[in-house]
Design a protein around this motif. Structure first.
Motif, mmCIF file in Angstrom:
data_model
loop_
_atom_site.group_PDB
_atom_site.id
_atom_site.type_symbol
_atom_site.label_atom_id
_atom_site.label_comp_id
_atom_site.label_asym_id
_atom_site.label_seq_id
_atom_site.Cartn_x
_atom_site.Cartn_y
_atom_site.Cartn_z
ATOM 1 N N ALA A 159 0.826 -1.207 0.000
ATOM 2 C CA ALA A 159 0.000 0.000 0.000
ATOM 3 C C ALA A 159 0.860 1.257 0.000
ATOM 4 O O ALA A 159 0.558 2.244 -0.695
ATOM 5 N N ALA A 160 1.951 1.235 0.757
ATOM 6 C CA ALA A 160 2.857 2.381 0.795
ATOM 7 C C ALA A 160 3.471 2.621 -0.576
ATOM 8 O O ALA A 160 3.588 3.774 -1.027
ATOM 9 N N GLU A 161 3.862 1.552 -1.268
ATOM 10 C CA GLU A 161 4.441 1.706 -2.605
ATOM 11 C C GLU A 161 3.420 2.240 -3.595
ATOM 12 O O GLU A 161 3.751 3.058 -4.462
ATOM 13 N N LEU A 162 2.168 1.779 -3.496
ATOM 14 C CA LEU A 162 1.118 2.290 -4.381
ATOM 15 C C LEU A 162 0.867 3.776 -4.147
ATOM 16 O O LEU A 162 0.714 4.557 -5.099
ATOM 17 N N LEU A 163 0.833 4.179 -2.879
ATOM 18 C CA LEU A 163 0.672 5.602 -2.574
ATOM 19 C C LEU A 163 1.845 6.413 -3.101
ATOM 20 O O LEU A 163 1.670 7.509 -3.657
ATOM 21 N N ILE A 205 1.924 9.565 -5.743
ATOM 22 C CA ILE A 205 2.558 10.856 -5.437
ATOM 23 C C ILE A 205 3.565 11.208 -6.519
ATOM 24 O O ILE A 205 3.606 12.342 -7.018
ATOM 25 N N ARG A 206 4.387 10.232 -6.908
ATOM 26 C CA ARG A 206 5.376 10.472 -7.967
ATOM 27 C C ARG A 206 4.724 10.858 -9.289
ATOM 28 O O ARG A 206 5.277 11.629 -10.071
ATOM 29 N N SER A 207 3.542 10.299 -9.547
ATOM 30 C CA SER A 207 2.852 10.567 -10.815
ATOM 31 C C SER A 207 2.242 11.968 -10.853
ATOM 32 O O SER A 207 1.773 12.414 -11.905
ATOM 33 N N GLY A 208 2.204 12.637 -9.698
ATOM 34 C CA GLY A 208 1.663 13.994 -9.649
ATOM 35 C C GLY A 208 0.207 14.071 -9.265
ATOM 36 O O GLY A 208 -0.414 15.136 -9.380
ATOM 37 N N ALA A 227 -5.985 18.052 11.045
ATOM 38 C CA ALA A 227 -6.051 18.600 9.690
ATOM 39 C C ALA A 227 -5.976 17.520 8.616
ATOM 40 O O ALA A 227 -6.576 17.645 7.549
ATOM 41 N N GLY A 228 -5.233 16.444 8.866
ATOM 42 C CA GLY A 228 -5.120 15.382 7.882
ATOM 43 C C GLY A 228 -3.684 15.037 7.551
ATOM 44 O O GLY A 228 -2.755 15.361 8.297
ATOM 45 N N VAL A 229 -3.505 14.378 6.408
ATOM 46 C CA VAL A 229 -2.189 13.928 5.958
ATOM 47 C C VAL A 229 -1.830 14.681 4.688
ATOM 48 O O VAL A 229 -2.634 14.755 3.744
ATOM 49 N N PHE A 230 -0.625 15.227 4.656
ATOM 50 C CA PHE A 230 -0.199 16.081 3.541
ATOM 51 C C PHE A 230 1.100 15.564 2.924
ATOM 52 O O PHE A 230 1.900 14.895 3.579
ATOM 53 N N VAL A 231 1.305 15.911 1.651
ATOM 54 C CA VAL A 231 2.525 15.518 0.938
ATOM 55 C C VAL A 231 3.660 16.449 1.357
ATOM 56 O O VAL A 231 3.599 17.668 1.142
ATOM 57 N N ALA A 232 4.697 15.871 1.953
ATOM 58 C CA ALA A 232 5.845 16.659 2.414
ATOM 59 C C ALA A 232 7.010 16.592 1.438
ATOM 60 O O ALA A 232 7.911 17.428 1.464
ATOM 61 N N SER A 233 7.028 15.577 0.578
ATOM 62 C CA SER A 233 8.081 15.410 -0.418
ATOM 63 C C SER A 233 7.515 14.610 -1.575
ATOM 64 O O SER A 233 6.651 13.750 -1.375
ATOM 65 N N LEU A 234 7.976 14.877 -2.781
ATOM 66 C CA LEU A 234 7.440 14.191 -3.954
ATOM 67 C C LEU A 234 8.128 12.862 -4.226
ATOM 68 O O LEU A 234 7.788 12.161 -5.176
ATOM 69 N N ASP A 235 9.117 12.512 -3.411
ATOM 70 C CA ASP A 235 9.774 11.207 -3.543
ATOM 71 C C ASP A 235 10.561 10.937 -2.278
ATOM 72 O O ASP A 235 10.790 11.846 -1.473
#
Length: 222
Positions: free
Chosen positions: A13-17, A21-24, A68-76
């Motif tokens: 699941a982590a790899e799919l997420l 994220i990498r795909s934008g 607040a939730g979960v946010f993207v901190a880095s794109l990779d």
């Protein structure tokens, strides 16, 4: 006999997420959907989603903000620093030195203490005395530059320089072997002028002299 082991569901699941994220699909700083939305999308339970998010947070990709939730901190996922340095070429190493050491020299001119200045002078004298062997000279040279960085009194710059040291040493030894020339009077004078600028609390001159010296190392490497 060794057997093929299936990757745990949370790892999958982590790899799919991470792929999404990498795909934008989510931008830097973007908020991820909630667990109830992600779980059916990934084909796993909510507890597995939570573990996957925890894994990616530990790898610096996601950040949870309470309420607040979960946010993207880095794109990779950040690559291991040691691996990056091992792969880096000599020119890249010198360019990184310029970024670190030029600022450190300017800060050192502002912040150096009498003890810092004594350490710089001692390292300069040791560097001048150790000109006959490449590796010995590189070690003395690095000690001098490290004394300048330490005089900046910025723990992050010092940590960057120290983490950089093994690859830096290797790169400088490689470069001097290519050049088959090192330890000249002109080279020593450039280091002495840098020390003088720091002693005189001239931040502009210290930065300029640090940059000029390091840029001179890139000649013929591009």
């Amino acid at each position: 006999m060794a057997q093929v082991r299936r990757m745990p569901l949370a790892d999958q699941a982590a790899e799919l997420l991470l792929e999404r994220i990498r795909s934008g699909e989510w931008q830097l700083g973007g908020k991820l959907p909630g667990e109830t939305t992600l779980a059916p999308q990934l084909g796993v339970g909510r507890s597995t989603v939570r573990e996957a998010i925890r894994q990616l947070a530990g790898r610096g990709v996601l950040a949870s903000r309470q309420g607040a939730g979960v946010f993207v901190a880095s794109l990779d996922v950040a690559e291991d620093w040691d691996a990056v340095l091992r792969r880096a070429g000599i020119l890249s190493v010198i360019e990184a030195r310029i970024a670190i050491e030029t600022e450190a020299a300017a800060l050192a001119a502002h912040r150096r203490t009498p003890a810092d200045l004594r350490a710089i002078r001692r390292a300069l004298a040791a560097r001048e005395a150790r000109r006959s062997d490449i590796e010995d000279h590189v070690d003395a040279d690095m000690s001098f530059h490290r004394s300048v960085v330490a005089a900046a009194h910025n723990p992050i710059l010092t940590e960057l320089f120290d983490g950089f040291t093994p690859r830096l040493r290797q790169a400088m030894v490689e470069m001097l072997r290519i050049r088959a020339e090192f330890g000249s009077d002109a080279d020593h004078d450039a280091h002495a002028r840098l020390a003088d600028a720091i002693a005189g609390r001239d931040a502009v001159a210290a930065a300029d002299r640090s940059r000029a010296h390091l840029l001179s190392l890139t000649e013929g490497l591009a």
